[in-house]
Write an enzyme that holds these catalytic residues in place. Structure first.
Site, PDB file in Angstrom:
ATOM      1  N   ASP A  43       0.843  -1.198   0.000  1.00 45.70           N
ATOM      2  CA  ASP A  43       0.000   0.000   0.000  1.00 45.70           C
ATOM      3  C   ASP A  43       0.879   1.249   0.000  1.00 45.70           C
ATOM      4  O   ASP A  43       1.624   1.498   0.946  1.00 45.70           O
ATOM      5  CB  ASP A  43      -0.890   0.037   1.249  1.00 45.70           C
ATOM      6  CG  ASP A  43      -1.709   1.325   1.293  1.00 45.70           C
ATOM      7  OD1 ASP A  43      -2.646   1.456   0.486  1.00 45.70           O
ATOM      8  OD2 ASP A  43      -1.389   2.223   2.107  1.00 45.70           O
ATOM      9  N   TYR A  48       2.834   9.932  -0.720  1.00 48.54           N
ATOM     10  CA  TYR A  48       3.958   9.443   0.087  1.00 48.54           C
ATOM     11  C   TYR A  48       5.310   9.694  -0.590  1.00 48.54           C
ATOM     12  O   TYR A  48       6.354   9.573   0.041  1.00 48.54           O
ATOM     13  CB  TYR A  48       3.844   7.937   0.382  1.00 48.54           C
ATOM     14  CG  TYR A  48       2.611   7.511   1.141  1.00 48.54           C
ATOM     15  CD1 TYR A  48       1.779   8.433   1.773  1.00 48.54           C
ATOM     16  CD2 TYR A  48       2.257   6.171   1.241  1.00 48.54           C
ATOM     17  CE1 TYR A  48       0.641   8.032   2.465  1.00 48.54           C
ATOM     18  CE2 TYR A  48       1.127   5.759   1.933  1.00 48.54           C
ATOM     19  CZ  TYR A  48       0.313   6.706   2.532  1.00 48.54           C
ATOM     20  OH  TYR A  48      -0.807   6.293   3.210  1.00 48.54           O
ATOM     21  N   LYS A  73      -2.910   5.605  -4.054  1.00 48.04           N
ATOM     22  CA  LYS A  73      -3.986   6.575  -3.798  1.00 48.04           C
ATOM     23  C   LYS A  73      -3.756   7.881  -4.551  1.00 48.04           C
ATOM     24  O   LYS A  73      -2.616   8.343  -4.649  1.00 48.04           O
ATOM     25  CB  LYS A  73      -4.046   6.894  -2.299  1.00 48.04           C
ATOM     26  CG  LYS A  73      -3.927   5.685  -1.400  1.00 48.04           C
ATOM     27  CD  LYS A  73      -4.027   6.033   0.071  1.00 48.04           C
ATOM     28  CE  LYS A  73      -3.656   4.848   0.940  1.00 48.04           C
ATOM     29  NZ  LYS A  73      -2.206   4.649   1.108  1.00 48.04           N
ATOM     30  N   HIS A 106      -7.702   9.209  -1.803  1.00 50.67           N
ATOM     31  CA  HIS A 106      -7.020   9.231  -0.497  1.00 50.67           C
ATOM     32  C   HIS A 106      -7.896   9.819   0.606  1.00 50.67           C
ATOM     33  O   HIS A 106      -7.797   9.437   1.770  1.00 50.67           O
ATOM     34  CB  HIS A 106      -5.729  10.049  -0.630  1.00 50.67           C
ATOM     35  CG  HIS A 106      -4.679   9.714   0.366  1.00 50.67           C
ATOM     36  ND1 HIS A 106      -3.344   9.652   0.050  1.00 50.67           N
ATOM     37  CD2 HIS A 106      -4.743   9.427   1.684  1.00 50.67           C
ATOM     38  CE1 HIS A 106      -2.649   9.340   1.136  1.00 50.67           C
ATOM     39  NE2 HIS A 106      -3.483   9.208   2.140  1.00 50.67           N
TER      40      HIS A 106
HETATM   41  P1  NDP Z   1       1.239   1.240  11.793  1.00 52.90           P
HETATM   42  O1  NDP Z   1       0.129   0.914  12.727  1.00 52.90           O
HETATM   43  O2  NDP Z   1       1.523   0.332  10.678  1.00 52.90           O
HETATM   44  O3  NDP Z   1       2.550   1.416  12.672  1.00 52.90           O
HETATM   45  C1  NDP Z   1       3.762   1.798  12.100  1.00 52.90           C
HETATM   46  C2  NDP Z   1       4.645   2.357  13.201  1.00 52.90           C
HETATM   47  O4  NDP Z   1       4.874   1.382  14.216  1.00 52.90           O
HETATM   48  C3  NDP Z   1       5.985   2.785  12.703  1.00 52.90           C
HETATM   49  O5  NDP Z   1       6.416   3.856  13.511  1.00 52.90           O
HETATM   50  C4  NDP Z   1       6.842   1.533  12.937  1.00 52.90           C
HETATM   51  O6  NDP Z   1       8.180   1.922  13.155  1.00 52.90           O
HETATM   52  C5  NDP Z   1       6.231   0.941  14.182  1.00 52.90           C
HETATM   53  N1  NDP Z   1       6.180  -0.533  14.176  1.00 52.90           N
HETATM   54  C6  NDP Z   1       5.977  -1.336  13.093  1.00 52.90           C
HETATM   55  N2  NDP Z   1       5.919  -2.614  13.464  1.00 52.90           N
HETATM   56  C7  NDP Z   1       6.085  -2.633  14.808  1.00 52.90           C
HETATM   57  C8  NDP Z   1       6.122  -3.674  15.750  1.00 52.90           C
HETATM   58  N3  NDP Z   1       5.983  -4.951  15.381  1.00 52.90           N
HETATM   59  N4  NDP Z   1       6.326  -3.350  17.068  1.00 52.90           N
HETATM   60  C9  NDP Z   1       6.466  -2.057  17.424  1.00 52.90           C
HETATM   61  N5  NDP Z   1       6.435  -1.022  16.566  1.00 52.90           N
HETATM   62  C10 NDP Z   1       6.243  -1.309  15.263  1.00 52.90           C
HETATM   63  O7  NDP Z   1       0.969   2.740  11.312  1.00 52.90           O
HETATM   64  P2  NDP Z   1       0.975   3.563   9.945  1.00 52.90           P
HETATM   65  O8  NDP Z   1       0.377   4.858  10.286  1.00 52.90           O
HETATM   66  O9  NDP Z   1       2.262   3.526   9.258  1.00 52.90           O
HETATM   67  O10 NDP Z   1      -0.115   2.815   9.040  1.00 52.90           O
HETATM   68  C11 NDP Z   1       0.219   1.707   8.205  1.00 52.90           C
HETATM   69  C12 NDP Z   1      -0.014   2.048   6.760  1.00 52.90           C
HETATM   70  O11 NDP Z   1      -1.347   2.517   6.545  1.00 52.90           O
HETATM   71  C13 NDP Z   1       0.841   3.196   6.235  1.00 52.90           C
HETATM   72  O12 NDP Z   1       2.182   2.836   6.035  1.00 52.90           O
HETATM   73  C14 NDP Z   1       0.088   3.562   4.983  1.00 52.90           C
HETATM   74  O13 NDP Z   1       0.365   2.622   3.976  1.00 52.90           O
HETATM   75  C15 NDP Z   1      -1.346   3.471   5.477  1.00 52.90           C
HETATM   76  N6  NDP Z   1      -1.858   4.761   5.987  1.00 52.90           N
HETATM   77  C16 NDP Z   1      -2.893   5.363   5.288  1.00 52.90           C
HETATM   78  C17 NDP Z   1      -3.420   6.544   5.707  1.00 52.90           C
HETATM   79  C18 NDP Z   1      -4.555   7.138   4.931  1.00 52.90           C
HETATM   80  O14 NDP Z   1      -4.907   8.310   5.168  1.00 52.90           O
HETATM   81  N7  NDP Z   1      -5.164   6.427   4.019  1.00 52.90           N
HETATM   82  C19 NDP Z   1      -2.899   7.276   6.876  1.00 52.90           C
HETATM   83  C20 NDP Z   1      -1.842   6.573   7.563  1.00 52.90           C
HETATM   84  C21 NDP Z   1      -1.363   5.346   7.138  1.00 52.90           C
HETATM   85  P3  NDP Z   1       9.406   1.274  12.285  1.00 52.90           P
HETATM   86  O15 NDP Z   1       9.141   1.575  10.856  1.00 52.90           O
HETATM   87  O16 NDP Z   1      10.599   1.985  12.845  1.00 52.90           O
HETATM   88  O17 NDP Z   1       9.383  -0.192  12.600  1.00 52.90           O
END
Ligand code: NDP
Length: 291
Positions: A43, A48, A73, A106
């Protein structure tokens, strides 16, 4: 790997890999690691700024194109019929693909819903032309879906919204389900409660850590299992190989109905992301570069 069938018959891996806030210079490695781990659904989004690097990783993986489900998106600045048709060219060009598996709006743009409708009409055209295999929306509240469906001829396959144990949006999930639209969780493990939050993050929540300990799993794995068992798609993001693997290792345990209920009960009703009604071109608009 658990698959979900969208309302147009297209199938998609339930668990995908997100790349929001993944800098372009690490995106290719992160996505390559995800593909090596077994993820087959990525995704991304025009906003982004890393579609090019996602496409590069897919090509470098050597996997046949049809084995990787690519979702991206259109940003609000590209809404409008012609503009959104061109947004497809920009995204497909950067990804280096002929066809995008799932192309979604989006955000709704409540102050310019006319542009939102025109953008969606462009998605319908792209679907009819076979340039995309499925279309959908993101951050649509029930009233946005209702307004869209007064004019749209194709039902969105999916609505990608913020869902984690601290913000479960039951009304949105019900509205999606009633219409046959799949709910896909962004910030599925509550990343936003950690990188934007001020209080306890979902990763440290005592109820979630207790369920994790009972299964010999991690909080992230418990949250992903909760989504999958409740029929949602989830797209966790990480740039760290060990967490990319951890977030994929969720197919060997089952949460009990009581545990699912406990997780549902953690909802605070407070969103981490922007209020969908407050999205305007003035405050959130930005130029999306050409391919
Ligand atoms: P997530 O819930 O996927 O969490 C990601 C965060 O948690 C990062 O800071 C990551 O850090 C950390 N993390 C990842 N895995 C672990 C783990 N196993 N244990 C502890 N910490 C962890 O949040 P996102 O907001 O990134 O959402 C996921 C995806 O959803 C996005 O990447 C995007 O593709 C989508 N999205 C869409 C939006 C929209 O408006 N449509 C808005 C926001 C997100 P690190 O990378 O350092 O591991």
């Amino acid at each position: 790997m658990q698959q979900l069938t969208l309302n147009n018959g297209v199938t998609m891996p339930a668990l995908g890999f997100g790349v929001f806030q993944t800098p372009p210079d690490v995106t290719t490695d992160a996505v390559a690691t995800a593909l090596e781990t077994g993820y087959r659904h990525i995704d991304t989004a025009a906003a982004y700024g890393n579609e090019r690097e996602v496409g590069e990783a897919v090509r470098r993986s050597g996997l046949p194109r049809e084995e990787v489900f690519i979702e991206t998106k259109v940003w609000i600045s590209d809404y409008g019929y012609d503009q959104t048709l061109h947004a497809f060219d920009k995204s497909a060009g950067k990804l280096g693909v002929e066809t995008i598996d799932l192309f979604i709006l989006h955000q709704a743009l409540p102050s310019r819903f006319d542009l939102t409708l025109e953008a969606y009409r462009a998605l319908e055209t792209l679907l009819g032309d076979g340039r995309v295999r499925a279309i959908g929306v993101s951050n649509f509240m029930p009233e946005h879906l209702a307004a869209l469906m007064k004019q749209a001829t194709v039902l969105p396959t999916l609505n990608q919204v913020e869902i984690h144990p601290y913000f479960t949006q039951p009304a949105v999930q019900s509205a999606d389900t009633e219409r046959g639209i799949l709910t896909q969780a962004w910030s599925p493990i509550g990343g936003i409660t950690s990188y934007r939050g001020t209080g306890t993050s979902t990763f440290e929540d005592p109820a979630i850590t207790a369920i994790a300990a009972a299964h010999g799993k991690t909080p992230a794995q418990v949250m992903l299992r909760w989504h999958l068992q409740q029929g949602r798609s989830a797209i966790p993001k990480s740039v760290r190989p060990e967490r990319i693997a951890e977030n994929f290792d969720v197919f060997d345990f089952t949460l009990t109905p009581g545990e699912l209920e406990t997780l549902d009960g953690l909802d605070t009703g407070t969103r981490g992301g922007p209020e969908p009604a407050a999205i305007t071109l003035e405050s959130f608009g930005r130029d999306i570069p050409e391919a």
